[in-house]
Design an enzyme around this catalytic site. Structure first.
Site, PDB file in Angstrom:
ATOM      1  CE  LYS A  14      -3.332  -2.758   2.469  1.00 43.73           C
ATOM      2  NZ  LYS A  14      -4.594  -2.790   3.179  1.00 43.73           N
ATOM      3  CG  HIS A  99      -6.745  -3.312  -2.712  1.00 39.97           C
ATOM      4  ND1 HIS A  99      -7.317  -2.596  -1.687  1.00 39.97           N
ATOM      5  CD2 HIS A  99      -6.040  -4.312  -2.127  1.00 39.97           C
ATOM      6  CE1 HIS A  99      -6.962  -3.134  -0.528  1.00 39.97           C
ATOM      7  NE2 HIS A  99      -6.185  -4.182  -0.766  1.00 39.97           N
ATOM      8  N   GLY A 237      -0.816  -5.654   5.776  1.00 31.32           N
ATOM      9  CA  GLY A 237       0.033  -5.253   6.898  1.00 31.32           C
ATOM     10  C   GLY A 237       1.192  -6.191   7.186  1.00 31.32           C
TER      11      GLY A 237
HETATM   12  C1  PEP Z   1      -4.906  -6.026   1.572  1.00 25.11           C
HETATM   13  O1  PEP Z   1      -4.761  -4.824   1.651  1.00 25.11           O
HETATM   14  O2  PEP Z   1      -4.992  -6.548   0.446  1.00 25.11           O
HETATM   15  C2  PEP Z   1      -4.967  -6.799   2.790  1.00 25.11           C
HETATM   16  C3  PEP Z   1      -5.361  -8.030   2.715  1.00 25.11           C
HETATM   17  O3  PEP Z   1      -4.586  -6.154   3.961  1.00 25.11           O
HETATM   18  P1  PEP Z   1      -4.386  -6.842   5.408  1.00 25.11           P
HETATM   19  O4  PEP Z   1      -3.612  -8.120   5.201  1.00 25.11           O
HETATM   20  O5  PEP Z   1      -3.631  -5.839   6.191  1.00 25.11           O
HETATM   21  O6  PEP Z   1      -5.749  -7.132   5.941  1.00 25.11           O
END
Ligand code: PEP
Length: 257
Positions: A14, A99, A237
């Site tokens: 991200k 996304h 994350g």
């Molecule tokens: C994502 O942003 O695609 C995602 C799955 O984030 P997280 O693993 O932080 O939930």
């Protein structure tokens, strides 16, 4: 897992990461050893500013680098956007499209996502197309309807197993620490597999990778990755830390034995 499908663990950084993050990325390259690389593909999608440097660092390892979004056009007057061709030029091999954060923050609709997937293929990239229901949709019992319409609208007709990855990401599970029960993941992934096979044929649809995304962590990866028709993970994350993303990929050491 799906027999005969090589799993993929893809990290979505991200809007996180500076030049100094190269140290963490180096630890990922070093930890992605031959044994792990035999079992699972590993990819990191950093911010666009780091794609070229990371792709160069990753050589000659098998660790792949991808983009997080692309514009539908190859070039032109689109200030701030990035073309799939630019990502390919920077040695990315894939790009995430659709996304839920792009759908929410930039009002991206299925038709935009479909055009971005086409752009990815035009540039020779794999398109990782994200779908997923909002919490209210799950509560209303319309999860599968939502997924079906996103699959129909977001995936172009000429998709192939070699150039399409579908990521199922329940919006309410992203960044929240909450995950669906394995049975719920199995239901959605099997539904997606059936839809892909019906639309693209058993051979192509049966070989398309379907990732689960949403709060995948080292402590739940083995359970989630072992679910039928889960062919890897899209990780937010936990992909920022080498120890965490390597532990998630290492779930395949246990699953595959
Ligand atoms: C994502 O942003 O695609 C995602 C799955 O984030 P997280 O693993 O932080 O939930």
């Amino acid at each position: 897992m799906t027999p005969d499908i090589r799993p993929l663990v893809a990290g979505n950084w991200k809007m996180n990461g500076l030049k100094a993050s190269a140290a963490e990325f180096k630890a990922m390259i070093e930890g992605y050893d031959d044994d792990l690389a035999r079992r699972v593909d590993l990819m990191i999608c950093p911010p666009a500013t780091l794609v070229l440097a990371f792709a160069q660092m990753a050589q000659p390892s098998e660790l792949a680098v991808g983009g997080q979004d692309c514009h539908a056009e190859a070039s032109g007057a689109h200030t701030g956007d990035i073309a799939a061709e630019m990502l390919a030029d920077a040695s990315a091999t894939a790009v995430i499209v659709g996304h839920s954060e792009r759908r929410q923050d930039h009002d991206e609709r299925d038709s935009h996502v479909r055009d971005k997937a086409k752009a990815a293929w035009r540039a020779g990239l794999i398109a990782i197309v994200c779908v997923g229901e909002a919490e209210a949709e799950r509560d209303e019992g319309v999860t599968l309807d939502r997924i079906e319409s996103q699959l129909k609208g977001s995936i172009p007709d000429d998709a192939r197993a070699a150039n399409l990855v579908v990521a199922y990401e329940p919006v309410w599970a992203i960044g929240t620490g909450r995950t669906p029960m394995p049975g719920d993941v199995a239901e959605v992934h099997t539904f997606i597999r059936d839809k892909l096979s019906a639309r693209f044929g058993e051979d192509e649809g049966g070989r398309m990778r379907i990732l689960y995304g949403g709060s995948v962590k080292p402590n739940n990866a083995e359970t989630l990755m072992a679910v039928d028709n889960v062919d890897g993970a899209l990780v937010g994350g936990a992909s920022l830390k080498a120890d965490d993303i390597l532990a998630i990929a290492s779930a395949y050491r246990q699953i595959m034995g």
